[in-house]
Design a protein around this motif. Structure first.
Motif, PDB file in Angstrom:
ATOM      1  N   MET A  36       0.706  -1.207   0.017  1.00 38.00           N
ATOM      2  CA  MET A  36      -0.066   0.114   0.079  1.00 38.00           C
ATOM      3  C   MET A  36       0.690   1.325  -0.132  1.00 38.00           C
ATOM      4  N   ILE A  37       1.953   1.206   0.665  1.00 39.18           N
ATOM      5  CA  ILE A  37       2.956   2.211   0.575  1.00 39.18           C
ATOM      6  C   ILE A  37       3.560   2.578  -0.641  1.00 39.18           C
ATOM      7  N   LEU A  38       3.854   1.575  -1.367  1.00 40.53           N
ATOM      8  CA  LEU A  38       4.399   1.490  -2.437  1.00 40.53           C
ATOM      9  C   LEU A  38       3.212   2.055  -3.466  1.00 40.53           C
ATOM     10  N   ILE A  39       2.132   1.742  -3.570  1.00 37.44           N
ATOM     11  CA  ILE A  39       1.102   2.192  -4.394  1.00 37.44           C
ATOM     12  C   ILE A  39       0.838   3.639  -4.194  1.00 37.44           C
ATOM     13  N   LYS A  40       0.945   4.175  -3.086  1.00 36.09           N
ATOM     14  CA  LYS A  40       0.730   5.653  -2.650  1.00 36.09           C
ATOM     15  C   LYS A  40       2.101   6.507  -3.217  1.00 36.09           C
ATOM     16  N   LEU A  41       3.225   5.887  -3.072  1.00 37.57           N
ATOM     17  CA  LEU A  41       4.302   6.555  -3.718  1.00 37.57           C
ATOM     18  C   LEU A  41       4.223   6.589  -5.153  1.00 37.57           C
ATOM     19  N   GLU A  42       4.020   5.590  -5.751  1.00 37.84           N
ATOM     20  CA  GLU A  42       3.995   5.477  -7.272  1.00 37.84           C
ATOM     21  C   GLU A  42       2.905   6.491  -7.674  1.00 37.84           C
ATOM     22  N   SER A  43       1.758   6.622  -6.737  1.00 41.96           N
ATOM     23  CA  SER A  43       0.816   7.500  -7.506  1.00 41.96           C
ATOM     24  C   SER A  43       0.956   8.961  -7.061  1.00 41.96           C
ATOM     25  N   GLY A  44       2.055   9.305  -6.309  1.00 40.52           N
ATOM     26  CA  GLY A  44       2.356  10.532  -5.989  1.00 40.52           C
ATOM     27  C   GLY A  44       1.735  11.081  -4.683  1.00 40.52           C
ATOM     28  N   ASN A  45       1.307  10.233  -4.038  1.00 44.81           N
ATOM     29  CA  ASN A  45       0.537  10.480  -2.572  1.00 44.81           C
ATOM     30  C   ASN A  45       1.380  10.493  -1.560  1.00 44.81           C
ATOM     31  N   ILE A  46       2.392  11.138  -1.463  1.00 50.88           N
ATOM     32  CA  ILE A  46       3.552  11.220  -0.615  1.00 50.88           C
ATOM     33  C   ILE A  46       3.335  11.153   0.909  1.00 50.88           C
ATOM     34  N   ASP A  47       2.410  12.258   1.212  1.00 48.10           N
ATOM     35  CA  ASP A  47       2.008  12.351   2.344  1.00 48.10           C
ATOM     36  C   ASP A  47       1.175  11.068   3.143  1.00 48.10           C
ATOM     37  N   GLU A  48       0.182  10.479   2.275  1.00 48.48           N
ATOM     38  CA  GLU A  48      -0.344   9.406   2.839  1.00 48.48           C
ATOM     39  C   GLU A  48       0.653   8.290   2.994  1.00 48.48           C
ATOM     40  N   ALA A  49       1.729   8.109   2.023  1.00 43.36           N
ATOM     41  CA  ALA A  49       2.821   7.070   2.213  1.00 43.36           C
ATOM     42  C   ALA A  49       3.529   7.400   3.516  1.00 43.36           C
ATOM     43  N   ILE A  50       3.849   8.584   3.889  1.00 44.78           N
ATOM     44  CA  ILE A  50       4.594   9.013   5.070  1.00 44.78           C
ATOM     45  C   ILE A  50       3.560   8.514   6.300  1.00 44.78           C
ATOM     46  N   SER A  51       2.439   8.888   6.128  1.00 39.34           N
ATOM     47  CA  SER A  51       1.624   8.413   7.302  1.00 39.34           C
ATOM     48  C   SER A  51       1.445   6.812   7.331  1.00 39.34           C
ATOM     49  N   LEU A  52       1.499   6.149   6.372  1.00 39.06           N
ATOM     50  CA  LEU A  52       1.400   4.826   6.484  1.00 39.06           C
ATOM     51  C   LEU A  52       2.840   4.141   6.947  1.00 39.06           C
ATOM     52  N   LEU A  53       3.976   4.959   6.623  1.00 39.66           N
ATOM     53  CA  LEU A  53       5.460   4.467   6.936  1.00 39.66           C
ATOM     54  C   LEU A  53       5.287   4.782   8.718  1.00 39.66           C
ATOM     55  N   LYS A  54       4.726   5.912   9.069  1.00 34.92           N
ATOM     56  CA  LYS A  54       4.682   6.237  10.493  1.00 34.92           C
ATOM     57  C   LYS A  54       4.014   4.842  11.309  1.00 34.92           C
ATOM     58  N   ASP A  55       2.796   4.657  10.681  1.00 35.37           N
ATOM     59  CA  ASP A  55       2.134   3.386  11.457  1.00 35.37           C
ATOM     60  C   ASP A  55       2.904   1.997  11.347  1.00 35.37           C
ATOM     61  N   TYR A  56       3.538   1.866  10.056  1.00 28.66           N
ATOM     62  CA  TYR A  56       4.212   0.543   9.898  1.00 28.66           C
ATOM     63  C   TYR A  56       5.603   0.797  10.913  1.00 28.66           C
ATOM     64  N   GLU A  57       6.161   1.957  11.202  1.00 27.12           N
ATOM     65  CA  GLU A  57       7.455   2.166  12.086  1.00 27.12           C
ATOM     66  C   GLU A  57       6.901   1.465  13.552  1.00 27.12           C
ATOM     67  N   VAL A  58       5.700   1.821  13.872  1.00 21.61           N
ATOM     68  CA  VAL A  58       5.198   1.319  15.318  1.00 21.61           C
ATOM     69  C   VAL A  58       5.416   0.162  15.500  1.00 21.61           C
ATOM     70  N   THR A  59       4.947  -0.755  14.613  1.00 22.48           N
ATOM     71  CA  THR A  59       4.930  -2.213  14.624  1.00 22.48           C
ATOM     72  C   THR A  59       6.202  -2.999  14.602  1.00 22.48           C
ATOM     73  N   LEU A  60       7.289  -2.456  14.223  1.00 25.70           N
ATOM     74  CA  LEU A  60       8.448  -2.712  14.063  1.00 25.70           C
ATOM     75  C   LEU A  60       9.286  -2.636  15.367  1.00 25.70           C
ATOM     76  N   ILE A  61      10.318  -3.694  15.469  1.00 27.64           N
ATOM     77  CA  ILE A  61      11.246  -3.647  16.925  1.00 27.64           C
ATOM     78  C   ILE A  61      12.464  -2.944  16.223  1.00 27.64           C
ATOM     79  N   ASP A  62      13.110  -2.282  17.491  1.00 26.52           N
ATOM     80  CA  ASP A  62      14.392  -1.655  17.261  1.00 26.52           C
ATOM     81  C   ASP A  62      15.418  -2.716  16.654  1.00 26.52           C
ATOM     82  N   THR A  63      16.410  -2.300  15.759  1.00 23.65           N
ATOM     83  CA  THR A  63      17.318  -3.352  15.306  1.00 23.65           C
ATOM     84  C   THR A  63      18.754  -2.888  15.854  1.00 23.65           C
TER      85      THR A  63
END
Length: 99
Positions: free
Chosen positions: A71-98
């Motif tokens: 979904m992030i890729l679709i948003k980026l490819e269609s130029g919806n950068i703000d939506e992609a950034i929002s999805l990335l923020k949500d995704y980041e919350v689900t990840l563990i620190d590396t």
């Protein structure tokens, strides 16, 4: 040929989000998300193959990550950068620190 390792963690996702604010970085960001989708897809497939013996919930978790990244890729490819950034923020919350 130089080989790069792509770690998919909070730090990497945060860096990706930051780079999306620069239009000249968009194509490399899209490529990075494509690689992330590919990596998580393979991990999901491998986990599914082994789900009978270890962590049956893991394939579903990884599949969810793949869907989010797609979904992030679709948003980026269609130029919806703000939506992609929002999805990335949500995704980041689900990840563990590396670290």
């Amino acid at each position: 040929m130089q080989s790069e390792i792509l770690l998919i963690g909070k730090e990497q996702v945060c860096s990706l989000r930051d780079r999306l604010h620069y239009p000249d970085k968009l194509s490399s960001c899209i490529e990075e998300v494509r690689r992330m989708v590919e990596i998580k897809s393979v991990l999901s497939w491998r986990a599914d193959e082994r789900s009978g013996c270890c962590a049956p919930g893991l394939p579903m978790y990884l599949y969810g990550e793949v869907q989010t990244l797609e979904m992030i890729l679709i948003k980026l490819e269609s130029g919806n950068i703000d939506e992609a950034i929002s999805l990335l923020k949500d995704y980041e919350v689900t990840l563990i620190d590396t670290q």
